[in-house]
Design an enzyme around this catalytic site. Structure first.
Site, PDB file in Angstrom:
ATOM      1  N   HIS A 119       0.705  -1.279   0.194  1.00  0.00           N
ATOM      2  CA  HIS A 119      -0.112  -0.009   0.181  1.00  0.00           C
ATOM      3  C   HIS A 119       0.935   1.292   0.026  1.00  0.00           C
ATOM      4  O   HIS A 119       0.426   2.245  -0.670  1.00  0.00           O
ATOM      5  CB  HIS A 119      -0.853  -0.069   1.229  1.00  0.00           C
ATOM      6  CG  HIS A 119      -2.049  -1.136   1.230  1.00  0.00           C
ATOM      7  ND1 HIS A 119      -3.332  -0.729   1.140  1.00  0.00           N
ATOM      8  CD2 HIS A 119      -1.915  -2.446   1.149  1.00  0.00           C
ATOM      9  CE1 HIS A 119      -4.193  -1.955   1.100  1.00  0.00           C
ATOM     10  NE2 HIS A 119      -3.134  -3.033   1.119  1.00  0.00           N
TER      11      HIS A 119
ATOM     12  N   ASP B 215      -6.495   4.958   2.893  1.00  0.00           N
ATOM     13  CA  ASP B 215      -6.484   3.276   2.610  1.00  0.00           C
ATOM     14  C   ASP B 215      -7.992   2.644   2.907  1.00  0.00           C
ATOM     15  O   ASP B 215      -8.639   3.259   3.860  1.00  0.00           O
ATOM     16  CB  ASP B 215      -5.549   2.798   3.488  1.00  0.00           C
ATOM     17  CG  ASP B 215      -4.959   1.377   2.954  1.00  0.00           C
ATOM     18  OD1 ASP B 215      -3.884   1.592   2.178  1.00  0.00           O
ATOM     19  OD2 ASP B 215      -5.740   0.321   3.095  1.00  0.00           O
TER      20      ASP B 215
END
Ligand code: UDP
Length: 480
Positions: free
Chosen positions: A16, A115
């Site tokens: 990520h 996220d």
């Protein structure tokens, strides 16, 4: 409006944080102000990017946060090796809300890209009157499969883990077995911290402004349409982020962490090899195998007869537990084991590398496509079994190794014969050549997509345009 300021908030995992840094570089290159909120363990690559001239701002966020029951040395998702840590990690993520909102107050951005694992950020963004964009780190195809899987639950209609079923209502007929369905989908109704988080993530996605995909529409056009028209979601394809628009500006440096091997040594080893003669095998930053599976993989790679580079993640098992006797002497000169972190993008881009054995993490898969490499798909967990279908059945640029079981930790069950056979199929013969030609086509499409006037280039233009005229719902009501 003046310069737009975008704040990025990734979760603590290399899969990520790596694309988030790429994304911030891309937005910066289009004249936007960017800030990444990062924890100390993931700040290094951002500082490095700053030193090499990228005008990206960094705000540090302590993790584990105050009040968390996580041990202080647990700073990353790949450390979730025992089940007891998961609820503590989930709790720690929710405790970030207060410090993050404090930072948002100070930074005063125009948009928050956060996220999927941080569902409360939708409310935080609303509180500050700014749009929240979700970053899942995956592609649109996998999101569509996951949604239809969740809506229809076709795995409930089979009588065993091994009986195949297809997922309804998708552009392609895709077949899975129950053993390949993510645990978090199968057990979402159970009352535990992680299933609660999954529910919050779904609700949060719905109330967010939209989704950013590190992908390009040409790669998954049916699914880009499905996402918009069938699922009714708003999304922008702006990738592949690793190519960005100014790819010639930088060489593919080690991404995420310092390499465990000297990059020059590794590349000069490859220099001594013929084009397309080496297979590269790597399974990302989180997936783990049992010692027995590592042993089978070693024997399979040796038995394939192909030259190889194999990345074995460090610190999980001692060599004695899995390394076949005399292995490294026998494969000397034709096989290289990297223990730890590899300079993956640099390796994939070397002309000697002819194929990629991947766990189908989305970043790795996309890196394989951008390097024009046929793939052996070896999914392990997360949405990787979905990505396998994209590679093998939709794009037809890979061969499955045949893993049958989704495993969060300690994956096993793939035989040496399956490894050797799948590696040979992507390296030699007509089928390999066809896959190589097809994936070369996608590689070219990817480059065009991020180039000026390409689909991802325009996607980002559209997004920036929308953000520059954004009016929060509360203000809209005021003006009615
Ligand atoms: N990566 C790397 N070296 C390694 C292992 C991974 O550079 O030894 C990078 C890889 O290039 C990719 C990321 O780490 O960008 C892993 O993300 P992915 O989505 O493929 O898998 P995950 O780690 O999230 O399972």
């Amino acid at each position: 409006m003046g310069q737009l300021h975008i704040v990025f908030l990734p979760v603590m995992a290399h899969g990520h944080t790596i694309p988030t840094l790429d994304m911030a570089k891309l937005f910066t290159s289009r004249g936007l102000k960017t800030t990444i909120i990062a924890t100390p363990a993931f700040a290094g690559p951002i500082t490095k990017a700053q030193e090499s001239g990228h005008a990206i701002n960094l705000s540090i966020l302590k993790f584990p946060p105050k009040g968390s029951s996580l041990p202080d040395n647990v700073v990353s998702l790949d450390q979730m090796s025992t089940p007891d840590l998961i609820p503590k990690f989930v709790e720690a993520l929710s405790l970030l809300r207060e410090p993050v909102e404090k930072l948002l107050q100070e930074l005063n951005p125009n948009c928050l890209v956060s996220d999927m694992f941080l569902p409360w950020t939708a409310d935080s963004a609303a509180k500050f009157g700014i749009p929240r964009l979700v970053f899942h780190g995956t592609n649109c195809f996998a999101q569509c499969v996951a949604e239809q899987m969740h809506i229809h639950k076709p795995y409930k209609n089979v009588s065993s883990d091994a009986e195949p079923f297809s997922v309804p209502n998708l552009p392609h007929e895709l077949t899975f077995t129950r053993s390949q369905v993510p645990e978090f989908e199968l057990f979402e109704d159970e009352e535990n911290e992680f299933s609660k988080l999954r529910k919050q993530m779904r609700e949060s996605d719905k109330k967010s402004y939209g989704v950013i995909f590190n992908s390009f529409t040409e790669l998954e056009s049916d699914y880009a349409d499905h996402y918009k028209n069938v699922l009714g979601r708003k999304a922008w394809h702006i990738g592949p982020l690793l190519l960005r628009n100014n790819e010639n500006e930088e060489k593919p440096e080690s991404r995420g962490r310092e390499s465990a091997i000297d990059e020059h040594e590794c590349l000069s080893w490859l220099d001594s090899k013929k084009p397309n003669s080496v297979v590269y095998a790597c399974f990302g930053s989180i997936a783990t195998f049992t010692p027995a599976q590592l042993h089978e993989t070693a024997v399979g790679l040796e038995g394939s007869g192909q030259d190889f580079i194999w990345v074995v993640r460090n610190g999980k098992h001692d060599d004695e537990e899995w390394l076949p006797e005399g292995f490294e002497e026998r494969v000397k000169g034709r096989g290289l084991i990297i223990r730890g972190w590899a300079p993956q993008v640099a390796i994939l881009g070397h002309p000697a590398v002819g194929a990629f054995v991947t766990h189908c993490g989305w970043n790795s898969t996309l890196e394989g496509i951008c390097a024009g490499l046929p793939m052996v798909t070896w999914p392990v967990f997360a949405e990787q079994f979905y990505n396998e279908k994209l590679v093998v059945e939709v794009l037809r640029v890979g061969v499955s190794v045949g893993n049958k079981k989704w495993m969060r930790v300690g994956s096993e069950g793939v035989s040496r014969e399956a490894v050797a056979e799948a590696v040979r199929r992507v390296m030699v013969g007509e089928e390999a050549e066809e896959m190589r030609n097809r994936v070369e086509g996608y590689k070219e499409m990817a480059r065009r997509a991020v180039g000026e006037g390409g689909s991802s280039y325009k996607g980002l233009n559209d997004l920036i345009q929308e953000l520059s005229v954004y009016v929060p719902p509360s203000k809209k009501q005021d003006t009615v």
